[in-house]
Structure formats: C-alpha cells, structure tokens
Design a protein around this motif. Sequence first.
Motif, mmCIF file in Angstrom:
data_model
loop_
_atom_site.group_PDB
_atom_site.id
_atom_site.type_symbol
_atom_site.label_atom_id
_atom_site.label_comp_id
_atom_site.label_asym_id
_atom_site.label_seq_id
_atom_site.Cartn_x
_atom_site.Cartn_y
_atom_site.Cartn_z
ATOM 1 N N GLU A 79 0.812 -1.217 0.000
ATOM 2 C CA GLU A 79 0.000 0.000 0.000
ATOM 3 C C GLU A 79 0.847 1.269 0.000
ATOM 4 O O GLU A 79 0.465 2.278 -0.574
ATOM 5 C CB GLU A 79 -0.924 0.016 1.231
ATOM 6 C CG GLU A 79 -2.058 -0.998 1.162
ATOM 7 C CD GLU A 79 -2.872 -1.036 2.454
ATOM 8 O OE1 GLU A 79 -3.526 -2.056 2.713
ATOM 9 O OE2 GLU A 79 -2.833 -0.033 3.204
ATOM 10 N N LYS A 80 1.986 1.217 0.678
ATOM 11 C CA LYS A 80 2.742 2.446 0.934
ATOM 12 C C LYS A 80 3.955 2.635 0.035
ATOM 13 O O LYS A 80 4.655 3.641 0.144
ATOM 14 C CB LYS A 80 3.187 2.468 2.406
ATOM 15 C CG LYS A 80 2.039 2.453 3.405
ATOM 16 C CD LYS A 80 1.120 3.660 3.224
ATOM 17 C CE LYS A 80 -0.015 3.666 4.248
ATOM 18 N NZ LYS A 80 -0.987 4.743 3.988
ATOM 19 N N ARG C 135 -2.958 12.399 4.976
ATOM 20 C CA ARG C 135 -3.490 11.715 6.157
ATOM 21 C C ARG C 135 -4.883 12.244 6.491
ATOM 22 O O ARG C 135 -5.814 11.479 6.731
ATOM 23 C CB ARG C 135 -2.521 11.905 7.332
ATOM 24 C CG ARG C 135 -2.828 10.987 8.515
ATOM 25 C CD ARG C 135 -1.727 11.060 9.568
ATOM 26 N NE ARG C 135 -0.434 10.662 8.986
ATOM 27 C CZ ARG C 135 0.756 11.163 9.364
ATOM 28 N NH1 ARG C 135 0.816 12.059 10.319
ATOM 29 N NH2 ARG C 135 1.864 10.752 8.787
ATOM 30 N N LYS C 136 -5.016 13.581 6.487
ATOM 31 C CA LYS C 136 -6.315 14.180 6.826
ATOM 32 C C LYS C 136 -7.395 13.760 5.839
ATOM 33 O O LYS C 136 -8.550 13.555 6.206
ATOM 34 C CB LYS C 136 -6.199 15.712 6.847
ATOM 35 C CG LYS C 136 -5.615 16.241 8.151
ATOM 36 C CD LYS C 136 -5.402 17.748 8.096
ATOM 37 C CE LYS C 136 -4.391 18.179 9.163
ATOM 38 N NZ LYS C 136 -3.629 19.365 8.760
ATOM 39 N N ASN C 137 -7.021 13.659 4.555
ATOM 40 C CA ASN C 137 -8.011 13.342 3.522
ATOM 41 C C ASN C 137 -8.115 11.845 3.246
ATOM 42 O O ASN C 137 -8.856 11.435 2.356
ATOM 43 C CB ASN C 137 -7.660 14.088 2.224
ATOM 44 C CG ASN C 137 -7.928 15.583 2.322
ATOM 45 O OD1 ASN C 137 -9.052 16.013 2.133
ATOM 46 N ND2 ASN C 137 -6.904 16.376 2.662
ATOM 47 N N LYS C 138 -7.349 11.066 3.987
ATOM 48 C CA LYS C 138 -7.347 9.604 3.802
ATOM 49 C C LYS C 138 -7.167 9.228 2.331
ATOM 50 O O LYS C 138 -7.964 8.480 1.755
ATOM 51 C CB LYS C 138 -8.646 8.981 4.347
ATOM 52 C CG LYS C 138 -8.821 9.101 5.843
ATOM 53 C CD LYS C 138 -9.936 8.173 6.351
ATOM 54 C CE LYS C 138 -10.425 8.595 7.742
ATOM 55 N NZ LYS C 138 -9.357 8.803 8.731
ATOM 56 N N VAL C 139 -6.150 9.788 1.722
ATOM 57 C CA VAL C 139 -5.857 9.514 0.320
ATOM 58 C C VAL C 139 -4.346 9.241 0.208
ATOM 59 O O VAL C 139 -3.567 9.687 1.053
ATOM 60 C CB VAL C 139 -6.306 10.705 -0.568
ATOM 61 C CG1 VAL C 139 -5.572 11.973 -0.173
ATOM 62 C CG2 VAL C 139 -6.102 10.415 -2.039
#
Lengths: 155, 155, 155, 155, 155, 155
Positions: A79-80, C135-139
């Motif tokens: 994923e990363k 991270r905030k937008n989960k993308v």
Amino acid sequence: SLLSNQRVVQEQDQIMLIETNLDDVTGEELSDATQILLEKGAKDVWTEPIIMKKGRPAYKLCLLAAPTKSEELVKILFEKTPSIGVRQQLMNRKIMQRSVKSVKTRFGDIHVKYLSYDGFSKISLEHDELVDLARKNKVAVRELRNRIMEFVQNN
Amino acid sequence: SLLSNQRVVQEQDQIMLIETNLDDVTGEELSDATQILLEKGAKDVWTEPIIMKKGRPAYKLCLLAAPTKSEELVKILFEKTPSIGVRQQLMNRKIMQRSVKSVKTRFGDIHVKYLSYDGFSKISLEHDELVDLARKNKVAVRELRNRIMEFVQNN
Amino acid sequence: SLLSNQRVVQEQDQIMLIETNLDDVTGEELSDATQILLEKGAKDVWTEPIIMKKGRPAYKLCLLAAPTKSEELVKILFEKTPSIGVRQQLMNRKIMQRSVKSVKTRFGDIHVKYLSYDGFSKISLEHDELVDLARKNKVAVRELRNRIMEFVQNN
Amino acid sequence: SLLSNQRVVQEQDQIMLIETNLDDVTGEELSDATQILLEKGAKDVWTEPIIMKKGRPAYKLCLLAAPTKSEELVKILFEKTPSIGVRQQLMNRKIMQRSVKSVKTRFGDIHVKYLSYDGFSKISLEHDELVDLARKNKVAVRELRNRIMEFVQNN
Amino acid sequence: SLLSNQRVVQEQDQIMLIETNLDDVTGEELSDATQILLEKGAKDVWTEPIIMKKGRPAYKLCLLAAPTKSEELVKILFEKTPSIGVRQQLMNRKIMQRSVKSVKTRFGDIHVKYLSYDGFSKISLEHDELVDLARKNKVAVRELRNRIMEFVQNN
Amino acid sequence: SLLSNQRVVQEQDQIMLIETNLDDVTGEELSDATQILLEKGAKDVWTEPIIMKKGRPAYKLCLLAAPTKSEELVKILFEKTPSIGVRQQLMNRKIMQRSVKSVKTRFGDIHVKYLSYDGFSKISLEHDELVDLARKNKVAVRELRNRIMEFVQNN
Ligand code: NI
Ligand code: NI
Ligand code: NI
Ligand code: NI
Ligand code: NI
Ligand code: NI
Ligand code: NI
Ligand code: NI
Ligand code: NI
Ligand code: NI
Ligand code: NI
Ligand code: NI
C-alpha cells in the motif's frame, strides 16, 4: 520504570526477513514507508543502496517482522510503496539474554540493559536517553556515556 | 577510422563540476536524466548514494561540463529532474596526452589509445569494442584484452 | 501564510561546502550531529558512505553554509563530532527563481512553489505538507500530489 | 617519544583534492593503489561507490595532497590505476590546533592529542595504539578508551 | 497487444536468490554480466556496494531465478565473472495478482497493470513506455504519468 | 608447496550466513571486528552501508561460517561489537571444483588455481602473490597477470 526488571530469557527465536527492490520510489517516500512500517509493528526496517537492471540507481527496502505479523506488513508495504512483489525468508535469531533496570545516577535516571550470552556479559545504554540526559546536564554525550558506564560497572 | 591519429596535446584544462542533492526523484528518473545530460554534451554524469536531512535515502547527481556548456546543462538538469538549485565549481583537469590509432589484429580492428604523462606511458582499449570483438571471436573478454595488449606491446 | 508571495529574485549566489571524513563516529552520533548542524543554520547536511585508509568503512559528512555562517558551523562540527579538521570550498549556486503562494484546494491549503529559470518554469510542493494533507483526507500521497498538481496547473 | 610536545599552531592551510572516476578497476587494484598513494605521501585517500554512465557500478577515488606533492601523486595515480585524467581543486582546511604528549597510564604509555579551536578543546587518542594496549591488558578497547579518557581529564 | 488480458493468479511462489561477493571484477565487467544474466532468463539482477576483507571496496552481485533455471544461471555466472563460488537460498515470494490491459489514451496506447492483494488494489505503468509516449507528445514524463493515471482511474 | 595438488571435489556444501545491523559502532571498530572474525575462522566477512530507522547511517555486518563454527563466531561477534542480536540462515553453496598447483614461471613461482564446474573451466591467480611478484620483477601487476595467464594457458 516501565521496562525495569523485564527479562528476555530465550536466546533464539525466528524472524521473517522481507525484501523488495525499488527503482520507482523517491527517498522521501522510502523514508515515509519506513516510519509507517515501524509504527505498524516491524521489528526493524532499513534501506540499502543498490544498482538495478538498466544500471538504475535503486534501493532495497528490508524489514524484519515477527512471523505472525509478516502478512499484515507485506500488505502495508504494497500500500505504501510502488512494490508489486516481495521475497521473504524465515531466519533464526540468536539474541543476548537481556534484563533492563532503571538506574539512578547523579545525572538522572537511565535504563541500563544487562546483556549476557553463553557466559559473556555486557551493558548497553539507550542512545536517545543519553542524548536527553546530556542536554539536561550540559555535558557531551560521549563523556556522559563514559561516566554512566563507569558508575554502572562499579555499582 | 574517425579517431585514428587524433591527438590531444594539452595536459591540463578546466572543467565545471555541477552537483545537486535529490530526495524526490526515482531511480528510473535519475537514469533517464543521466542519459539525456550525456546526449546533450555533458563530459561525464554519475550518481552517489547519500543520506539527506531527516535521514532520507537520496542521491547526489554530479556532472562534468565544458565551461561553455555548463549554463545549458544546468537548464536541462532543472527541466529533467526535480532539482531547484545546483552548486558548481570550476576544477582543473590533469589529463594524459593521448593519440588514438586503429590497429589490425587477428581478431579484427580495434582502436588503441596511446597515453602519456610526464614520461610515463600506457595503453588503453575501449571496453565496448572489446565486448563486440569478443562476441564475434567467441572468446572471453578478459582473454581477448590480454591478447590484444600483448600484440600491441610487441608491435 | 508566512511564506506567501515571498520571492527569491537572484539566480546565483555563493555557498560554502564543508566536508570531513570520519571513521571514528557511530551512525547514531552522525545523525545527532546532522540534526544539530541544521538547527544551527546549515543550509543542507548529508552523509556519504566511503572507504577510508586501512580499508575502514567510514562516512563523509558534508554541509552547505552561507559564507557568513561557515566559521560558526565549523566550530559546532568540531564540538559535536570527533573531527579534528575540515576542508572547505566556496561554490557558486545556480538557483531557480521562486515565489511561494498559499493555495486553497478542496483537500486543504497548501504552499505552492512557482519556480523559473531562463524561460523554463515548474511547480513544486512541500513533501511534508502533502503527507499531512494525505493523512487528513485519507488519500494516498502520490494521488494527492497528482490532484493538486493538476488543480494548480488549471488555475 | 617522537611526537611529544609537537605543536601544530596554524588553524588554516590549503590542501589539494584530487578525484577520478573508475569503472575499469577491480577492488583489489583500488585497495593497492590506495596503499601506495598513502606511502608516497598522500594526506588521505578514500573511495566512494558511485554509478557511472551506462549504469555501471564504479568507484570515485579521492585523495588529499599537500599542494607541493600533488603533481607527483597525480603521476603515481596514472601509473597505478587505469585513470587517464583527474580533476583537482585547491581547498582550504580548517584544523584544530594540536599538541601531542606521551602520557603514562597504568595500562602503559599512550600518545594523547590535545586539540583546540577558537576556545573549544578536546582530546583524541590514536585508535591503533588503543587496540595494542587493550590486547596487552586483556581489556575491551572501548573500556580502555573510557579509562584513559577519564585518567587524562583528571590529570 | 501481447500482454493484454494476461493474468497472474497466484499470490505466492518460490524464487532462488543467488549471491556472490566480488573484489576482482571491474564495473564494466559487472555491468556486462548483469546484462547477460538478464538475457539468459534471470528474473532480476542487481549489485550492492560492499567492503570485503582487507578493507577492499567490492560488489555483491545478486540475482533471482526461477528454481528450474538456477543451475544454468550459476554456470553462466561462473563463465562471465571471476566468481568461483556462490551461495543460494530458496525464498518465498508474495506477489500482487496482476492483469495487464492495453488502454487507448489521447497520448497513445499504453499497457496498464491492474494489481491487487488481499482486497487492496493499485495501478502501475511501465516506465519505458511512458518515456516513449512523453517524447512523442513533447510532454514531461511526470505530467504524462499523472494524466494517464487520472484517465485510467476515471474510466 | 603446501597447497599443490590439493583438490576440492564436491561442488556443493552449506554455509551459515550471519548478519547484524549496527548504528552504534565506528568504522575503526568494524574494521577491527572484521579482522578478528576472520582470524577466528570466518570464511568471509563484509560490511554493507545501510540506512536504519530514524534515518541513521549504519552498517550491516555479514559473515559466512562453516555450520560447526557458527556458534563460536556469534559469541565473538557479541564480544567484539555492540550487537545484541544476529539473524542467521543456512545457505547452499555452489562451488567450482578446484585444484591448486605451484607453477614455475620466469617471474618466479606462483600458485595457480584450476577451477571447473559442469564442463566449464577457468584459471585463477592469487592477487597478493601477483603483487609480490610484480614488485620483485618491477613490472605492473596487470601486465604480470597477463603474462602468467598466457604462460599457464600455453603449458
Ligand atoms: Ni545488502
Ligand atoms: Ni541503539
Ligand atoms: Ni577509427
Ligand atoms: Ni572505459
Ligand atoms: Ni523536498
Ligand atoms: Ni611518542
Ligand atoms: Ni561523494
Ligand atoms: Ni583515527
Ligand atoms: Ni499489448
Ligand atoms: Ni519499473
Ligand atoms: Ni605452494
Ligand atoms: Ni582474490
């Protein structure tokens, strides 16, 4: 302290080595992936500079995982990073028996690892704790290490 | 042959060293940029694995350019990599005087560089030509090199 | 934003390159020294794996400093590493002209660097800001980068 | 002792950096050349792993020479490696003032370097002497270093 | 297209890792051997800079082979490098399931790899195809990648 | 000579690979540990530059040991480095059959290794012997190697 008196008794266990070669990742991205894999439970993560096919500069990303965690970490790695395949190998670890004690010194408290293996023993200090104590005591890190090593060996 | 009898007489000139540190480029992209910079006239291009701030794995991209070409190559470097700044330094080069001759051997024709510097002389063969001749003659590259070196030294 | 509308107009300046070879430092210590030198004002700090005399594995520690800061940084380097001597060189820098603007996107605000050099222009985003927004937008970071690059180019 | 009381007073001098990129040398040959260049008077010699054109794994061979010795060392480099050209740069060195004293300890005699720079001072021991003393005293090198550092700082 | 609709269904297989340490090979020779091993069927070949005994700069040559091809590739490695012994290890591979489709875009046709693993899926483009398309369309490789990724995700 | 006519008949055996990652050791210490491990019977010892967690520059220390020696060498590794744990793996080795003969040449005696594997054969000379002979005969090492290779192949 949380770690005091904790003992690791066994001298051998097994660890999964997981590796992937990457010529399509940036250093920034590799650094992020390393951090995330450690947060998700990898025992160790490191990169090695390599030269891949077509003479491309590249990195081998390596991680060690408890066998029960390896499936999960492979998925995070996919994923990363741009990796689309990894190779893995269960390896034996030989580890020094360790017990950790919190020790009061005139510079402050510090965790000391007492390590032993087949009759040989040594002491290890945590680098980041030393750096903090050195800053508080306005002393060089190396000198503080020497002082604490000497104090511990004499007490 | 194109190169035969060509001589480089001077033993010293100047070369511009241009460098940039990159933690936001992939190996594939670095490899492409290297190829383009060479095509556009860089004298040499290479990469060095380094560790940048925040512990990021990275590469230093280096190139050598004739002073008159350096402006143009810096611009290409900005176009073909994420670099937003380079550092550069004019360096002195000491080079062996060279003359190139095409030599007939029983394995085929090959260019031989005769090099000399302050009374010391040596001979150099072009690796890619050797590889081609080795394939045609179905002989190992190292053995072919030995044979041709011996032939050239005795003739 | 603090950085908005800031412009760097000149395309060239000078920077001091300072280097020292170290076979008597640990990786932990090198990492600490790098961090301190950056905090004290070094423009960039990096390490290169090298092989020193007696075949010892070692590191070259390199830093770039504004000429007016170099004296101070050399002293810190002597204090924070085992180095007892450094070599240094004033180098020319070619830098892309840059102006930074804060841009509102549907994922949040982000600083965009508009870079230009001799008629060529490009855009750069700050990696750490992208990581936070991702991270905030989960993308995924790469997808976010693509989306913002596209948004900026079309606006 | 030969070195006792020797002082290096100046804090700055000049040193020639000489570099060449090599994709046609073996590690054995590089190691030999390093040894010879040091014997012939190079101040320091080291190698850096690099990736050259056509994606070839290669090494950059670097050396530091007193300006008066550089001509001689370039010639030796041409004789002892396949290099046919080097680049060089006169660099400034900033060096800590040093005086060396032979100190009697309960483990034996050892040379101690007293180093100072702009009000900061530190002490350095020669690694190879420590290794010899550690073997004679049947003590670990790190522990011996600590003991001698402590002895010297208290006397 | 040849690759369209090809599917790799299994998520795990086995691969032979073959390694040898070389201090008696040049970079030119390593590069040639890498090319030949790939032509003869190695799945991947790479080199790692290492430091061998006597402090010699050296390279570890690594290759991955299908278990049925490993004998043949070891023999080629002995023929094409100075190696006189290799070590090998059968490793497990975890691979993302993949299907390749040829996709028409306004920049031209391109192969898209659709990858999935345990519920996670991603898309991958072949770098060399992108480079070709970018040249034909006179657009930067990164921008083209962004455009095609966006097109593929929306279709 | 001691080695003459010695033959290694088997083409396969097993070897233990032992590895540990170190960010708390100096290059001087790594070099010492390498030397000691070789003296104590390790078949090979090498280091690889890596980047460990927190972005620390570090080294992976690797060694190959006969399976019966591995326990002893792990203990020495714990004694001579800061390592507190290693991972290990039994690997298969494929080795060329070898017989060593002392050969008289006009430059002096030299050991020649005759190597063969599955119908392919080659010859290998010991680098350090060549260096000694080259010094005695005042000839370049590469030229001496060529001459002896030619002599051996023709006799
Ligand atoms: Ni490695
Ligand atoms: Ni640690
Ligand atoms: Ni010609
Ligand atoms: Ni060449
Ligand atoms: Ni950045
Ligand atoms: Ni003395
Ligand atoms: Ni370098
Ligand atoms: Ni030293
Ligand atoms: Ni197709
Ligand atoms: Ni690819
Ligand atoms: Ni003998
Ligand atoms: Ni050898």
